[in-house]
Design an enzyme around this catalytic site. Structure first.
Site, PDB file in Angstrom:
ATOM      1  N   ASP A   8      -3.527  32.153 -45.969  1.00 38.70           N
ATOM      2  CA  ASP A   8      -2.550  31.576 -46.880  1.00 38.70           C
ATOM      3  C   ASP A   8      -2.618  32.337 -48.201  1.00 38.70           C
ATOM      4  O   ASP A   8      -3.711  32.586 -48.721  1.00 38.70           O
ATOM      5  CB  ASP A   8      -2.843  30.097 -47.129  1.00 38.70           C
ATOM      6  CG  ASP A   8      -2.621  29.240 -45.882  1.00 38.70           C
ATOM      7  OD1 ASP A   8      -2.135  29.783 -44.877  1.00 38.70           O
ATOM      8  OD2 ASP A   8      -2.944  28.036 -45.935  1.00 38.70           O
ATOM      9  N   ASP A 130       5.931  20.491 -39.378  1.00 35.08           N
ATOM     10  CA  ASP A 130       4.813  19.955 -40.158  1.00 35.08           C
ATOM     11  C   ASP A 130       5.133  18.512 -40.524  1.00 35.08           C
ATOM     12  O   ASP A 130       6.219  18.227 -41.041  1.00 35.08           O
ATOM     13  CB  ASP A 130       4.592  20.776 -41.422  1.00 35.08           C
ATOM     14  CG  ASP A 130       4.323  22.243 -41.102  1.00 35.08           C
ATOM     15  OD1 ASP A 130       3.827  22.518 -39.997  1.00 35.08           O
ATOM     16  OD2 ASP A 130       4.627  23.098 -41.945  1.00 35.08           O
TER      17      ASP A 130
END
Length: 240
Positions: A8, A130
């Site tokens: 990330d 998500d």
């Protein structure tokens, strides 16, 4: 089952968050390329690269990091975060992404996302599903919707999607195990290639996800915090 480590990116650095909260940011390496090369050196073939700056700003930001990793490793990179327009997806593929993941755009601009599935085919486009309390979240998990995760995935299978990454936000970065019951439900009610994400804390989690029938698993903090060693993953990959 494919093993897919995650990197990330915030400000060009390799970071991890807890439950998607940007205030929990922890920097693990100033140079994501170093991390990617270490993965590659341990037999890993796939990478989940997330532009967290892009997710927040609603346009791709860290494409140079993608370009570096894609050009200097052999990793097949799935790239997501901030891909909201044709320009964004063009940049991602031009910079070397093997696949792209779209989440927010699939919620807010379904016509565009469906067009991409048709344009690039289902091998290149991954649906990001998500969720928190089963409801789909968007924009780096900063916004929520009323869409049920199963309905959302089922709808896109009818539009041609094959790959789905499902992250239970409550589990992400918490090192407390994965949402196996949710994944079982998804696999029982859809025909997708499911990539599990969030909560992996130990090797046993990987074996359980394989038993459930997941096509892949994304793991991040477990590696960065030393809960799972890269040499352990290297041995596992040869058996999976």
């Amino acid at each position: 089952m494919r093993i897919i480590p995650a990197i990330d990116i915030i400000d060009g650095k390799c970071v991890r968050l807890s439950q998607g909260d940007y205030n929990t940011k922890k920097v693990y390496n100033e140079n994501p390329l170093e991390v990617a090369k270490e993965f590659e050196d341990h037999g890993i073939k796939y990478l989940h690269l997330v532009d967290l700056d892009g997710a927040k700003s609603k346009q791709i930001i860290n494409y140079k990091t993608l370009e570096q990793i894609a050009s200097k490793t052999s990793l097949r990179v799935d790239f997501g975060g901030g891909i909201k327009s044709q320009k964004d997806i063009d940049i991602a593929f031009e910079c070397g992404a093997y696949q792209i993941t779209g989440g927010s755009i699939a919620v807010q601009e379904p016509e565009i996302f469906t067009k991409w599935i048709e344009q690039y085919d289902s091998e290149k486009i991954i649906l990001g599903a998500d969720c928190k309390n089963r409801k789909i979240a968007t924009h780096g998990w900063l916004e929520s919707s009323e869409l049920d995760v199963i309905d959302f995935i089922r709808d896109y299978t009818q539009k041609g999607i094959s790959y789905v990454i499902c992250t239970d936000i409550a589990k992400d970065g918490m090192l407390e195990g994965t949402s196996n019951e949710l994944y079982k439900e998804i696999l029982e009610n859809t025909a997708v290639k499911l990539i599990a994400s969030g909560g992996v804390s130990k090797m046993e989690d990987l074996h359980l996800l394989k038993e459930i029938g997941c096509e892949g698993v994304i793991l991040g903090k477990a590696i960065y915090e030393g809960r799972i060693k890269l040499n352990e993953l290297q041995k596992l990959i040869s058996t999976f």
